[in-house]
Design an enzyme around this catalytic site. Structure first.
Site, PDB file in Angstrom:
ATOM      1  N   ILE A  50      -3.982   0.183   9.005  1.00 52.52           N
ATOM      2  CA  ILE A  50      -3.382   1.511   8.835  1.00 52.52           C
ATOM      3  C   ILE A  50      -3.798   2.058   7.473  1.00 52.52           C
ATOM      4  O   ILE A  50      -3.069   1.972   6.499  1.00 52.52           O
ATOM      5  CB  ILE A  50      -1.842   1.452   8.964  1.00 52.52           C
ATOM      6  CG1 ILE A  50      -1.430   0.689  10.216  1.00 52.52           C
ATOM      7  CG2 ILE A  50      -1.272   2.865   8.966  1.00 52.52           C
ATOM      8  CD1 ILE A  50      -1.830   1.323  11.526  1.00 52.52           C
ATOM      9  N   ILE A  79       0.056  12.262   0.469  1.00 50.12           N
ATOM     10  CA  ILE A  79      -0.209  13.546   1.116  1.00 50.12           C
ATOM     11  C   ILE A  79       0.144  13.495   2.597  1.00 50.12           C
ATOM     12  O   ILE A  79      -0.171  12.525   3.287  1.00 50.12           O
ATOM     13  CB  ILE A  79      -1.704  13.920   0.975  1.00 50.12           C
ATOM     14  CG1 ILE A  79      -2.042  14.066  -0.500  1.00 50.12           C
ATOM     15  CG2 ILE A  79      -2.027  15.201   1.736  1.00 50.12           C
ATOM     16  CD1 ILE A  79      -3.520  14.167  -0.742  1.00 50.12           C
ATOM     17  N   HIS A  85      -1.189  14.905   5.528  1.00 48.23           N
ATOM     18  CA  HIS A  85      -2.496  15.512   5.719  1.00 48.23           C
ATOM     19  C   HIS A  85      -2.457  16.729   6.638  1.00 48.23           C
ATOM     20  O   HIS A  85      -1.505  16.923   7.392  1.00 48.23           O
ATOM     21  CB  HIS A  85      -3.490  14.470   6.241  1.00 48.23           C
ATOM     22  CG  HIS A  85      -4.005  13.596   5.140  1.00 48.23           C
ATOM     23  ND1 HIS A  85      -4.828  14.078   4.159  1.00 48.23           N
ATOM     24  CD2 HIS A  85      -3.788  12.292   4.847  1.00 48.23           C
ATOM     25  CE1 HIS A  85      -5.119  13.094   3.317  1.00 48.23           C
ATOM     26  NE2 HIS A  85      -4.494  12.002   3.711  1.00 48.23           N
ATOM     27  N   THR A 116       0.823  -1.216   0.000  1.00 42.71           N
ATOM     28  CA  THR A 116       0.000   0.000   0.000  1.00 42.71           C
ATOM     29  C   THR A 116       0.857   1.266   0.000  1.00 42.71           C
ATOM     30  O   THR A 116       0.464   2.299  -0.531  1.00 42.71           O
ATOM     31  CB  THR A 116      -0.913  -0.024   1.245  1.00 42.71           C
ATOM     32  OG1 THR A 116      -1.692  -1.222   1.187  1.00 42.71           O
ATOM     33  CG2 THR A 116      -1.839   1.170   1.291  1.00 42.71           C
ATOM     34  N   LYS A 143     -12.624  10.833   1.910  1.00 47.26           N
ATOM     35  CA  LYS A 143     -12.141  12.200   1.731  1.00 47.26           C
ATOM     36  C   LYS A 143     -12.388  12.672   0.309  1.00 47.26           C
ATOM     37  O   LYS A 143     -12.097  13.808  -0.025  1.00 47.26           O
ATOM     38  CB  LYS A 143     -10.655  12.281   2.069  1.00 47.26           C
ATOM     39  CG  LYS A 143     -10.368  12.024   3.541  1.00 47.26           C
ATOM     40  CD  LYS A 143      -8.897  12.312   3.864  1.00 47.26           C
ATOM     41  CE  LYS A 143      -8.600  12.111   5.334  1.00 47.26           C
ATOM     42  NZ  LYS A 143      -7.801  10.898   5.601  1.00 47.26           N
TER      43      LYS A 143
HETATM   44  C1  LIG Z   1      -5.646   4.931  -2.271  1.00 51.01           C
HETATM   45  C2  LIG Z   1      -4.916   5.298  -1.031  1.00 51.01           C
HETATM   46  C3  LIG Z   1      -4.586   6.625  -0.752  1.00 51.01           C
HETATM   47  C4  LIG Z   1      -3.929   6.964   0.396  1.00 51.01           C
HETATM   48  N1  LIG Z   1      -3.553   8.256   0.587  1.00 51.01           N
HETATM   49  C5  LIG Z   1      -2.872   8.589   1.706  1.00 51.01           C
HETATM   50  C6  LIG Z   1      -2.413   9.924   1.899  1.00 51.01           C
HETATM   51  O1  LIG Z   1      -2.539  10.766   0.998  1.00 51.01           O
HETATM   52  N2  LIG Z   1      -1.815  10.257   3.062  1.00 51.01           N
HETATM   53  C7  LIG Z   1      -1.645   9.345   4.042  1.00 51.01           C
HETATM   54  O2  LIG Z   1      -1.132   9.722   5.083  1.00 51.01           O
HETATM   55  N3  LIG Z   1      -2.012   8.066   3.874  1.00 51.01           N
HETATM   56  C8  LIG Z   1      -2.618   7.663   2.739  1.00 51.01           C
HETATM   57  N4  LIG Z   1      -3.005   6.358   2.546  1.00 51.01           N
HETATM   58  C9  LIG Z   1      -2.716   5.401   3.575  1.00 51.01           C
HETATM   59  C10 LIG Z   1      -1.285   4.874   3.517  1.00 51.01           C
HETATM   60  O3  LIG Z   1      -0.905   4.611   2.196  1.00 51.01           O
HETATM   61  C11 LIG Z   1      -1.192   3.600   4.324  1.00 51.01           C
HETATM   62  O4  LIG Z   1      -1.720   3.847   5.572  1.00 51.01           O
HETATM   63  C12 LIG Z   1       0.217   3.108   4.507  1.00 51.01           C
HETATM   64  O5  LIG Z   1       0.896   3.023   3.269  1.00 51.01           O
HETATM   65  C13 LIG Z   1       0.207   1.772   5.179  1.00 51.01           C
HETATM   66  O6  LIG Z   1       1.532   1.331   5.332  1.00 51.01           O
HETATM   67  P1  LIG Z   1       1.834  -0.097   5.940  1.00 51.01           P
HETATM   68  O7  LIG Z   1       3.288  -0.127   6.139  1.00 51.01           O
HETATM   69  O8  LIG Z   1       0.962  -0.336   7.086  1.00 51.01           O
HETATM   70  O9  LIG Z   1       1.349  -1.124   4.840  1.00 51.01           O
HETATM   71  P2  LIG Z   1       2.027  -1.623   3.492  1.00 51.01           P
HETATM   72  O10 LIG Z   1       2.658  -0.543   2.751  1.00 51.01           O
HETATM   73  O11 LIG Z   1       1.020  -2.442   2.789  1.00 51.01           O
HETATM   74  O12 LIG Z   1       3.190  -2.556   4.006  1.00 51.01           O
HETATM   75  C14 LIG Z   1       2.989  -3.865   4.434  1.00 51.01           C
HETATM   76  C15 LIG Z   1       4.118  -4.697   3.910  1.00 51.01           C
HETATM   77  O13 LIG Z   1       4.052  -5.983   4.478  1.00 51.01           O
HETATM   78  C16 LIG Z   1       4.443  -6.924   3.528  1.00 51.01           C
HETATM   79  N5  LIG Z   1       3.912  -8.206   3.939  1.00 51.01           N
HETATM   80  C17 LIG Z   1       2.640  -8.615   3.916  1.00 51.01           C
HETATM   81  N6  LIG Z   1       2.543  -9.860   4.365  1.00 51.01           N
HETATM   82  C18 LIG Z   1       3.793 -10.264   4.697  1.00 51.01           C
HETATM   83  C19 LIG Z   1       4.326 -11.464   5.201  1.00 51.01           C
HETATM   84  N7  LIG Z   1       3.575 -12.496   5.464  1.00 51.01           N
HETATM   85  N8  LIG Z   1       5.657 -11.537   5.405  1.00 51.01           N
HETATM   86  C20 LIG Z   1       6.453 -10.485   5.127  1.00 51.01           C
HETATM   87  N9  LIG Z   1       5.988  -9.327   4.643  1.00 51.01           N
HETATM   88  C21 LIG Z   1       4.671  -9.213   4.423  1.00 51.01           C
HETATM   89  C22 LIG Z   1       3.837  -6.386   2.276  1.00 51.01           C
HETATM   90  O14 LIG Z   1       4.455  -6.927   1.128  1.00 51.01           O
HETATM   91  C23 LIG Z   1       4.066  -4.892   2.423  1.00 51.01           C
HETATM   92  O15 LIG Z   1       5.275  -4.489   1.847  1.00 51.01           O
HETATM   93  C24 LIG Z   1      -3.626   5.982   1.357  1.00 51.01           C
HETATM   94  C25 LIG Z   1      -3.931   4.655   1.073  1.00 51.01           C
HETATM   95  C26 LIG Z   1      -4.537   4.306  -0.125  1.00 51.01           C
HETATM   96  C27 LIG Z   1      -4.774   2.884  -0.442  1.00 51.01           C
END
Ligand SMILES: Cc1cc2nc3c(=O)[nH]c(=O)nc-3n(C[C@H](O)[C@H](O)[C@H](O)COP(=O)(O)OP(=O)(O)OC[C@H]3O[C@@H](n4cnc5c(N)ncnc54)[C@H](O)[C@@H]3O)c2cc1C
Ligand SMILES: Cc1cc2nc3c(=O)[nH]c(=O)nc-3n(C[C@H](O)[C@H](O)[C@H](O)COP(=O)(O)OP(=O)(O)OC[C@H]3O[C@@H](n4cnc5c(N)ncnc54)[C@H](O)[C@@H]3O)c2cc1C
Lengths: 421, 549
Positions: free
Chosen positions: B411, B123, B125, B116, B326
């Site tokens: 998240i 952004i 925010h 993700t 949003k």
């Molecule tokens: C359309 C969209 C727009 C958004 N816009 C914004 C914004 O403008 N501003 C903002 O603040 N937030 C925004 N967000 C939210 C933000 O992108 C996410 O909250 C954030 O990227 C989440 O990060 P993460 O590290 O939790 O997840 P991820 O980036 O998904 O990371 C999780 C990682 O875990 C790995 N993984 C999964 N399973 C396993 C496993 N079994 N073993 C090892 N690794 C594994 C995956 O490959 C991945 O790399 C947006 C989200 C979306 C979808």
């Protein structure tokens, strides 16, 4: 920083750039061609098929052979070249045009030039430009990239291929890949007629039994890691018939959906762009709105045949030479695109000399007439057995075509219109 | 070619009580000796007679970087293992790298930030969308303030360009006022209500139908994947082990430790584990026998517009939000392109990043309501991201069911903004749970700044070429990326076309790789010793070439 001074700098060492530089040299001006790749020739180098040079050399050549002919001539005339050098920016500095570039051999480069000829060619439209939805697997290439990989690097992009768009490059790649043991499952075209040359439809598809799906839209690309299939949907009377969608399994998708002139450098300099061609607006001398900056070849508008490119580029070289000599037309007339005409290039004519004009039709039409009208009166008409958007048309307009030049100079607002009827 | 596993403990028997991993372990795990592909922690057998030495050397080089430290300490127990190298995992890893701890960052993909964190709006925010009663709002407010410092230390593209919210109808002005009051309550600096005239002065390209709006000057934009790359680079520089292609599948407790087993059978031992696996945090939680929750993906689709577009606003443009989202935005990215979207639709498949015609049409329509000059001819590409949703708020807490597990789940937005604060918060949770934190005296917050051809004047570029001639070979013309930058990305471990794209921007411009992909393939082959068949777009089966003439 390497610093140089030339009468003229030509940006791009393809067919257009080499021809323009040769013409400038033959008229006694120093000319430097700057080319990003290690070799001169441009896109011709990857077009190893025949079909070049019928007009220019009266014989059928391959792309590299054509390139070699003009390169030999240009080099014999004494053009200077800097290959492996990317032009980064063109600026106006104190009445001069200054070209900045970089290469691994020489580092930074600064060239002062009175005249600049833009000959950067074009790029291919890609998946995003035509907005095909679906997943984003590997295996989706533009046809020109595939041509490069196969013809120059010797790699096959895939085995089971669907080609989207019936542009010439795609058609030629259909034949090339069939020869190389790949299976081409079809060419998909959204329009009711093909956009490539008729000879290519016959030689590249029909001879190989490759189906051509006209009036079909590509509505999806499937596959997670690598392409698995494309979804094709017929278009009937303007309606997209999703109820009739079908899939063609494949591992590779080639896109041949048009070319776009590469004008980032031109824009940076403040050159005005004609939205109908995506190339600069030019006057009867092929000069842009920036004094001393000329354009020719695919950067000006996309040509079907390299022979036209070479002709136009010689003209640009000659006009640049005249401009360097201080000659300029005493008056110019603006050309108006009349009915069924997409664009005219150049957009202005000099009524006191011969002008060659390239134009594209917006329609497919049999027994069409190209009409030149002045203040509503038809002053010239040309019969054409067949016109279609994919085949560029040309005509010449000279002093004898402009009636009563006296009246014209008094009335600068006279309207010249070219239409297809 | 055969590979030998480093450790002896490669049995794949899940301990009683550990849950299976989404049915995926149903297929027999490949015996480690027969692995054809070098996972990052395998070492190669000495080349046997008949093996192609060239290949062996190449694969060794590829695996060496990440493997090195792990290999020498393979018997060791990590203090903390973080599962998932998205923006959350990366922030947590970097935070923990400040302390005398052995930390492993585990990622299932071939590179970091492919989840993700790669496909979102980017952004930072403005702090006015959510009420402080939510953890996500509190973390957003704190996180947003941390970006200047991180930007300074970590060299990723970031800009506080500001945010406007546009009201196009009378009744939307009421919501604007509520947002304003919430912003004030949240302590947002500089937030203001705007008349029609003020809005059009700030953003002259807005529709003449604009009635008024909100302006939050503190909002910003970042390049999200570059943010993650920099965080991970910094973490690694300070001793964190990054282990890619490690898809954690099973977890069991033994001697006060967690033993994590990957799909391919590799194991990692750790005293504490952080579950920041994004969309898959729910399945992992189950694998730990911990909380039972379900992450539902909600897809957001985007169009990316060319730098040349005439519709580029100066600030991020939001519509007035609805109860569920949003809305669709117009975002001037740090790199000069314009992003429009995202849509919001519930989907089932967590690996479905496809875009659809209907949704994409919606984007153009709704973006044009705010900025009418947006044209489809400016579109360079489309893409989609998946929001990991589960209820209204983030889940960032110690597991109540199993020991020494921190859950970082659900998240969704504003996760990127909040992520630096999530890093701190998780550190505090670990401390509360008994992890001893001793600061490293030699912690280095800075990463080496990469000089980019695009940012240099011809004169500066001239100086760079004198030091490294590869700066003079411009590989990607649309984004002006030199060979030197591509080589640096490859040497930093990014070995796929997409990885190189996200690090350097090569292939990201208007030609989308049409001109430079073949050059990058060649550089990759030269630098890594890979054969053409081994080159992929993003690992797995995404190979690029299928044969030779
Ligand atoms: C359309 C969209 C727009 C958004 N816009 C914004 C914004 O403008 N501003 C903002 O603040 N937030 C925004 N967000 C939210 C933000 O992108 C996410 O909250 C954030 O990227 C989440 O990060 P993460 O590290 O939790 O997840 P991820 O980036 O998904 O990371 C999780 C990682 O875990 C790995 N993984 C999964 N399973 C396993 C496993 N079994 N073993 C090892 N690794 C594994 C995956 O490959 C991945 O790399 C947006 C989200 C979306 C979808
Ligand atoms: C794939 C393909 C197949 C074709 N097949 C046929 C055919 O069968 N028959 C036929 O008659 N015609 C064919 N054509 C048309 C014809 O070959 C071209 O129109 C013609 O070669 C274009 O010449 P050009 O000089 O305008 O552009 P190009 O050949 O594209 O040359 C432009 C040059 O400029 C250089 N350049 C660009 N930007 C910079 C910069 N910033 N700094 C330095 N250098 C730069 C490029 O590297 C390139 O070498 C084909 C065209 C294509 C694209």
């Amino acid at each position: 920083m390497k610093q140089l001074k030339f009468d003229a700098v030509v940006i791009g060492g393809g067919a257009a750039g080499m021809s323009a530089a040769a013409e400038l040299r033959s008229r006694g001006y120093s000319a430097l061609v700057i080319e990003r790749e290690e070799e001169l020739g441009g896109i011709l180098l990857q077009c190893i098929h025949n079909g070049f040079g019928l007009i220019e050399f009266n014989e059928e050549l391959s792309g590299p052979e054509f390139a070699q002919r003009i390169e030999e001539r240009a080099v014999a005339l004494g053009i200077e070249t800097l290959c492996g050098t990317t032009v980064l920016e063109i600026r106006r500095e104190g009445g001069f045009n200054v070209v900045y570039g970089v290469s691994s051999k020489h580092g930074g480069l600064r060239v002062e030039a009175r005249a600049v000829v833009l000959a950067m060619g074009c790029r291919e439209r890609n998946r995003g430009n035509i907005r095909i939805p679906g997943s984003r697997p590997s295996g989706v290439y533009t046809a020109g990239l595939a041509q490069r990989l196969v013809n120059i690097d010797g790699y096959l992009p895939g085995k089971d291929v669907v080609i989207i768009g019936s542009g010439d490059i795609g058609l030629i790649m259909a034949r090339r890949l069939s020869w190389s043991g790949c299976k081409v499952h079809g060419v998909v075209e959204i329009l009711p007629y093909p956009s490539g040359l008729t000879r290519n439809i016959v030689q590249c598809l029909e001879d190989f039994g490759i189906p051509l799906y006209l009036s079909h839209l590509t509505t999806n690309i499937r596959g997670k890691d690598r392409v698995k299939a494309v979804e094709i949907t017929p278009v009937e009377n303007g309606a997209v018939r999703f109820d009739k969608s079908f899939e063609i399994p494949c591992d590779t998708v080639l896109l041949s959906v048009g070319l776009v002139p590469e004008n980032e450098l031109s824009r940076g300099l403040g050159v005005e762009i004609n939205p109908a061609t995506n190339g600069p607006w030019v006057d009867s001398r092929l000069m842009t709105n920036v004094p001393g900056v000329f354009a020719c070849g695919n950067v000006l508008h996309v040509h079907d045949l390299v022979d036209y490119v070479a002709e136009e580029a010689r003209r640009a070289g000659a006009c640049a030479a005249q401009w360097l000599a201080g000659d300029s037309p005493s008056r110019e007339l603006r050309l108006k695109t009349g009915s069924n005409v997409r664009y005219l290039n150049p957009a202005k004519v000099d009524p006191d000399r011969e002008n060659k004009i390239y134009l594209r039709s917006m329609v497919v039409k049999n027994s069409a007439v190209l009409e030149v009208r002045m203040d509503g009166k038809v002053v010239k008409s040309l019969k054409k057995a067949h016109v279609q958007p994919s085949e560029m048309l040309s005509l010449t307009l000279g002093p004898k075509d402009f009636a009563d030049p006296g009246q014209m100079s008094a009335n600068q607002a006279v309207q010249v219109e070219i239409a297809i009827v | 070619m055969k590979f030998e596993a480093p450790g002896a403990a490669y049995s794949l028997k899940p301990a009683a009580g550990t849950t299976d991993w989404a049915g995926r372990l149903g297929r027999p795990a490949r015996p480690v000796e027969a692995c054809e592909k070098p996972g990052s922690v395998y070492i190669l057998k000495k080349p046997a007679a008949g093996d192609n030495i060239q290949d062996v050397a190449a694969t060794t080089r590829k695996a060496a970087r990440t493997t090195e430290r792990y290999m020498t300490n393979r018997a060791e127990v990590y203090d903390v293992a973080i599962i998932g190298a998205g923006v959350c995992g990366a922030n947590i890893a970097r935070k923990l790298s400040q302390y005398e701890l052995r930390v492993a960052l585990l990622e299932k993909e071939i590179d970091v930030s492919l989840g993700t964190s790669k496909a979102n709006s980017g952004i930072v925010h403005g702090g006015f969308h959510d009420n402080k009663k939510y953890l996500k709002a509190r973390l957003e407010l704190k996180g947003a303030l941390m970006f200047e410092r991180l930007h300074e230390e970590l060299d990723f593209p970031f800009e506080r360009c500001g945010i406007v919210v546009v009201a196009l109808h009378e009744d939307e002005l009421r919501t604007i006022e509520q947002l304003y009051l919430q912003g004030v309550e949240n302590g947002v600096i500089g937030i203001e209500m705007c008349s029609r005239e003020r809005m059009l002065e700030l953003e002259p390209k807005l529709s003449p139908d604009t009635m008024g709006g909100l302006y939050a000057p503190s909002g910003g934009i970042v390049e999200p994947y570059r943010f993650v790359f920099s965080l991970v680079e910094s973490a690694r520089k300070n001793g964190v082990d990054l282990i890619t292609e490690f898809a954690a599948a099973l977890a069991r407790r033994k001697d006060d430790e967690w033993i994590l087993t990957a799909l391919d059978g590799r194991e990692i031992r750790a005293r504490y584990v952080v579950n920041s696996a994004g969309l898959f945090a729910d399945t992992l939680s189950k694998a730990f026998g911990a909380e039972d929750f379900t992450i539902k993906p909600r897809k957001g689709e985007y169009y990316l517009l060319d730098k040349m577009t005439r519709a580029k606003p100066n600030r991020v443009v939001f519509p007035v939000p609805t109860a569920v989202s949003k809305g669709m935005l117009i975002i001037p990215t740090v790199e000069g392109t314009v992003l429009i979207g995202p849509t919001a639709s519930a989907v089932e498949d967590k690996e479905d990043f496809s875009t659809t015609r209907q949704e994409l049409e919606k984007i153009l329509q709704s973006a044009r309501i705010m900025i009418p000059s947006i044209s489809e001819t400016d579109v360079i590409t489309s893409f989609a991201g998946l929001r990991p949703t589960c209820g209204e708020d983030f889940i960032v807490e110690l597991s109540a069911k199993v020991p020494h597990l921190v859950q970082v789940a659900a998240i969704q937005s504003p996760g990127l903004t909040a992520s630096p604060a999530i890093g701190e918060y998780v550190k505090d949770l670990l401390k509360k749970d008994g992890l001893r934190l001793v600061e490293k005296p030699d912690w280095d917050p800075y990463v080496d700044k990469v000089r980019r051809a695009r940012d240099l004047s011809p004169w500066e570029l001239d100086e760079m070429v004198a030091k490294d001639p590869a700066y003079g070979d411009i590989v990607c013309r649309c984004e002006r990326v030199s060979e030197a930058e591509i080589v640096q990305a490859i040497r930093a471990g990014h070995s796929t076309l997409d990885g190189i794209k996200y690090v350097t921007r090569a292939q990201m411009g208007r030609c989308q790789g049409g001109f430079c992909a073949y050059k990058i393939i060649k550089i990759l082959m030269r630098e890594t010793g890979m054969s053409y068949e081994e080159v992929t777009k993003r690992g797995g089966g995404s190979y690029v070439l299928r044969g030779e003439l």
